[in-house]
Motif scaffolding. Structure first.
Motif, PDB file in Angstrom:
ATOM      1  N   UNK A 299       1.245  -1.049  -0.133  1.00  0.00           N
ATOM      2  CA  UNK A 299      -0.224  -0.067  -0.297  1.00  0.00           C
ATOM      3  C   UNK A 299       0.853   1.085   0.019  1.00  0.00           C
ATOM      4  N   UNK A 300       0.830   1.852  -1.632  1.00  0.00           N
ATOM      5  CA  UNK A 300       1.889   3.396  -1.314  1.00  0.00           C
ATOM      6  C   UNK A 300       2.627   3.062  -2.035  1.00  0.00           C
ATOM      7  N   UNK A 301       2.301   3.495  -3.241  1.00  0.00           N
ATOM      8  CA  UNK A 301       3.457   3.647  -4.529  1.00  0.00           C
ATOM      9  C   UNK A 301       5.054   4.471  -4.254  1.00  0.00           C
ATOM     10  N   UNK A 302       5.316   5.414  -2.918  1.00  0.00           N
ATOM     11  CA  UNK A 302       6.406   5.668  -2.966  1.00  0.00           C
ATOM     12  C   UNK A 302       7.753   4.797  -2.829  1.00  0.00           C
TER      13      UNK A 302
ATOM     14  N   UNK B 258      -5.715   8.100  -7.044  1.00  0.00           N
ATOM     15  CA  UNK B 258      -5.389   8.532  -8.603  1.00  0.00           C
ATOM     16  C   UNK B 258      -4.480   9.751  -9.324  1.00  0.00           C
ATOM     17  N   UNK B 259      -3.714   9.845  -7.715  1.00  0.00           N
ATOM     18  CA  UNK B 259      -3.309  10.691  -8.083  1.00  0.00           C
ATOM     19  C   UNK B 259      -1.142   9.856  -8.085  1.00  0.00           C
ATOM     20  N   UNK B 260      -1.319   8.695  -7.954  1.00  0.00           N
ATOM     21  CA  UNK B 260       0.206   8.005  -8.470  1.00  0.00           C
ATOM     22  C   UNK B 260       0.089   7.461  -9.880  1.00  0.00           C
ATOM     23  N   UNK B 261      -0.703   7.651 -10.756  1.00  0.00           N
ATOM     24  CA  UNK B 261      -0.571   7.881 -11.793  1.00  0.00           C
ATOM     25  C   UNK B 261       0.383   7.407 -12.565  1.00  0.00           C
ATOM     26  N   UNK B 262       1.825   8.513 -12.566  1.00  0.00           N
ATOM     27  CA  UNK B 262       2.626   8.221 -12.932  1.00  0.00           C
ATOM     28  C   UNK B 262       3.701   7.386 -12.020  1.00  0.00           C
ATOM     29  N   UNK B 263       3.488   6.866 -10.778  1.00  0.00           N
ATOM     30  CA  UNK B 263       4.363   6.333  -9.688  1.00  0.00           C
ATOM     31  C   UNK B 263       4.080   4.670 -10.243  1.00  0.00           C
TER      32      UNK B 263
ATOM     33  N   UNK C 110      -8.420 -11.282  -6.997  1.00  0.00           N
ATOM     34  CA  UNK C 110      -6.182 -11.194  -7.081  1.00  0.00           C
ATOM     35  C   UNK C 110      -5.962 -12.823  -6.801  1.00  0.00           C
ATOM     36  N   UNK C 111      -6.613 -12.409  -5.213  1.00  0.00           N
ATOM     37  CA  UNK C 111      -5.558 -13.878  -4.492  1.00  0.00           C
ATOM     38  C   UNK C 111      -6.569 -14.986  -4.562  1.00  0.00           C
ATOM     39  N   UNK C 112      -7.827 -15.286  -5.049  1.00  0.00           N
ATOM     40  CA  UNK C 112      -9.129 -16.597  -4.903  1.00  0.00           C
ATOM     41  C   UNK C 112      -9.239 -16.306  -3.788  1.00  0.00           C
ATOM     42  N   UNK C 113      -9.920 -15.023  -3.084  1.00  0.00           N
ATOM     43  CA  UNK C 113     -10.837 -15.041  -2.423  1.00  0.00           C
ATOM     44  C   UNK C 113      -9.726 -14.898  -0.859  1.00  0.00           C
ATOM     45  N   UNK C 114      -8.571 -15.042  -1.050  1.00  0.00           N
ATOM     46  CA  UNK C 114      -7.661 -15.543   0.469  1.00  0.00           C
ATOM     47  C   UNK C 114      -7.460 -14.515   1.274  1.00  0.00           C
ATOM     48  N   UNK C 115      -6.764 -13.436   0.232  1.00  0.00           N
ATOM     49  CA  UNK C 115      -5.662 -12.032   0.742  1.00  0.00           C
ATOM     50  C   UNK C 115      -4.134 -12.303   0.518  1.00  0.00           C
ATOM     51  N   UNK C 116      -3.503 -10.981   1.289  1.00  0.00           N
ATOM     52  CA  UNK C 116      -2.245 -11.447   0.493  1.00  0.00           C
ATOM     53  C   UNK C 116      -1.129 -11.877   1.689  1.00  0.00           C
ATOM     54  N   UNK C 117      -0.404 -13.004   1.103  1.00  0.00           N
ATOM     55  CA  UNK C 117       0.344 -13.914   2.720  1.00  0.00           C
ATOM     56  C   UNK C 117       1.228 -12.195   3.444  1.00  0.00           C
ATOM     57  N   UNK C 118       1.794 -11.123   2.386  1.00  0.00           N
ATOM     58  CA  UNK C 118       2.605 -10.423   2.770  1.00  0.00           C
ATOM     59  C   UNK C 118       1.651  -8.593   2.566  1.00  0.00           C
ATOM     60  N   UNK C 119       1.320  -8.037   3.727  1.00  0.00           N
ATOM     61  CA  UNK C 119       0.764  -6.447   3.486  1.00  0.00           C
ATOM     62  C   UNK C 119       2.065  -6.031   4.098  1.00  0.00           C
ATOM     63  N   UNK C 120       2.154  -4.782   2.663  1.00  0.00           N
ATOM     64  CA  UNK C 120       3.545  -2.963   3.690  1.00  0.00           C
ATOM     65  C   UNK C 120       2.623  -2.616   3.950  1.00  0.00           C
ATOM     66  N   UNK C 121       2.344  -1.186   4.959  1.00  0.00           N
ATOM     67  CA  UNK C 121       1.867  -0.412   4.573  1.00  0.00           C
ATOM     68  C   UNK C 121       2.875   0.849   4.753  1.00  0.00           C
ATOM     69  N   UNK C 122       2.757   1.399   3.634  1.00  0.00           N
ATOM     70  CA  UNK C 122       3.885   2.498   3.214  1.00  0.00           C
ATOM     71  C   UNK C 122       3.307   3.228   2.284  1.00  0.00           C
ATOM     72  N   UNK C 123       1.887   4.036   3.080  1.00  0.00           N
ATOM     73  CA  UNK C 123       0.992   5.363   2.135  1.00  0.00           C
ATOM     74  C   UNK C 123       1.386   6.210   3.331  1.00  0.00           C
TER      75      UNK C 123
END
Ligand SMILES: [Zn+2]
Ligand SMILES: [Zn+2]
Length: 343
Positions: free
Chosen positions: A172-175, A199-204, A231-244
């Motif tokens: 989370x967060x394309x910085x 939306x504001x991250x279009x370039x990123x 996108x993950x067959x209903x499971x969610x992600x094994x790893x989540x990084x919050x950097x937003x």
């Protein structure tokens, strides 16, 4: 020599000043700085929102990310010589306490940290203890050398979340922190990596695709949890990084994690709401951490040396020290993924 200072105790007292060229004493070296990056914590310091272990001194040369070339060595220095290209490990501990003895100077209560407890990297020259600059192998650009510290934060994440081959990852967060993690998880064998922004991250988003993001989710347009589950067959992600950089995404990070998922938090906010019940029901591990250690920094050097992680694709322009105000404005505006000074 020029330097960028937080000049006074009041917020937003950014100042470019001409200072005398420092001389290295015994055990110290003079570094001719080559490049240095602005980090969100620099902004927090400038705005008086940073709560550290000790008050931030003023006036203080700002910045904690940076690299340069050794220009002079003080008496007794054996590990470095003139002309060595080095990255600066920005912190060191007291060397005596429980945390230091356990190899965790980042937890030392009497730590020293460039640009936080003492003068930092936004200057043409800096005198530092000889153990701060780390000699780099050939072939690392000054730009990548300057961002070794934030790349080390991705090393730290992987040390904590221990990725397994085939893991699904949401960032989370394309910085710049997000982009370093994207490259790191790519080289660690993740199956899919989903990058989430607005939306504001279009370039990123374009840069993220170029760096290997498998899916982009635009939270301004779609429901993030629904889309990631799809996108993950209903499971969610094994790893989540919050950097937003927004407290609302802490709860979102937890909602995106699969059963026994590992969540790494980067937000510097004092408050955010999470549901302990979700942590229990899904068996989640949620981790935070502070700063870097020399051991992690060494791994970051290898990633960069072997071209696994690089800042080069994110740099659209660089700034001179005298353009400090412009550079900070570019940071606030958020159009460049990483704002760098070149000296
Ligand atoms: Zn930083
Ligand atoms: Zn200590």
């Amino acid at each position: 020599m020029l330097a960028i200072l937080k000049a006074r105790e009041e917020a937003d007292t950014l100042e470019v000043r001409e200072l005398p060229l420092p001389k290295p004493g015994p055990g110290e070296v003079l570094v001719k700085m080559g490049a240095a990056g602005i980090c969100y914590s620099d902004v927090m310091i400038l705005k008086n929102k940073y709560k550290g272990r000790v008050p931030v001194p003023v006036p203080m040369i700002m910045g904690h990310e940076g690299a340069g070339v050794i220009a002079a060595v003080g008496e007794g220095v054996k590990n470095l010589k003139d002309g060595d290209k080095t990255g600066l490990i920005p912190l060191w501990g007291c060397g005596q306490c429980h945390h230091c003895a356990n190899g965790n100077p980042n937890m030392c209560r009497s730590w020293r940290h460039l640009g936080i407890t003492c003068d930092g990297t936004f200057a043409e020259y800096r005198v530092v203890p000889s153990f701060v600059p780390c000699k780099l192998p050939d072939g690392i650009s000054m730009i990548d050398a300057a961002v070794l510290e934030p790349i080390t934060l991705a090393v730290r994440t992987l040390e904590h979340v221990r990725p397994r081959v085939g893991d699904t990852v949401a960032i989370i967060g394309p910085g710049s922190i997000g982009m370093f993690h994207l490259q790191a998880f790519k080289s660690a064998g993740a199956s899919i990596i989903i990058v989430i922004g607005l939306d504001q991250d279009a370039q990123r988003f374009e840069i993220a695709k170029q760096l290997g993001a498998d899916y982009i989710v635009n939270a301004s347009k779609e429901d993030v949890v629904t889309r990631v589950k799809e996108l993950t067959d209903g499971l969610g992600c094994d790893i989540v990084v919050e950097a937003s950089n927004h407290p609302s995404t802490v709860g979102q990070a937890i909602d995106l994690a699969s059963a026994y998922g590992r969540v790494m938090l980067f937000g510097l906010y004092p408050e955010a709401t999470i549901s302990p019940l979700t942590l229990m029901r899904s068996g989640l591990s949620v981790t935070g951490d502070v700063a870097v250690t020399p051991a992690w920094y060494q791994r970051a050097i290898r990633w960069v040396q072997y071209k696994k992680v690089s800042a080069e694709p994110m740099i659209t322009r660089t700034f001179r020290l005298e353009q400090a105000k412009e550079a900070f404005e570019a940071f606030y505006e958020g159009r460049s993924v990483k704002v760098l000074f070149e000296m």
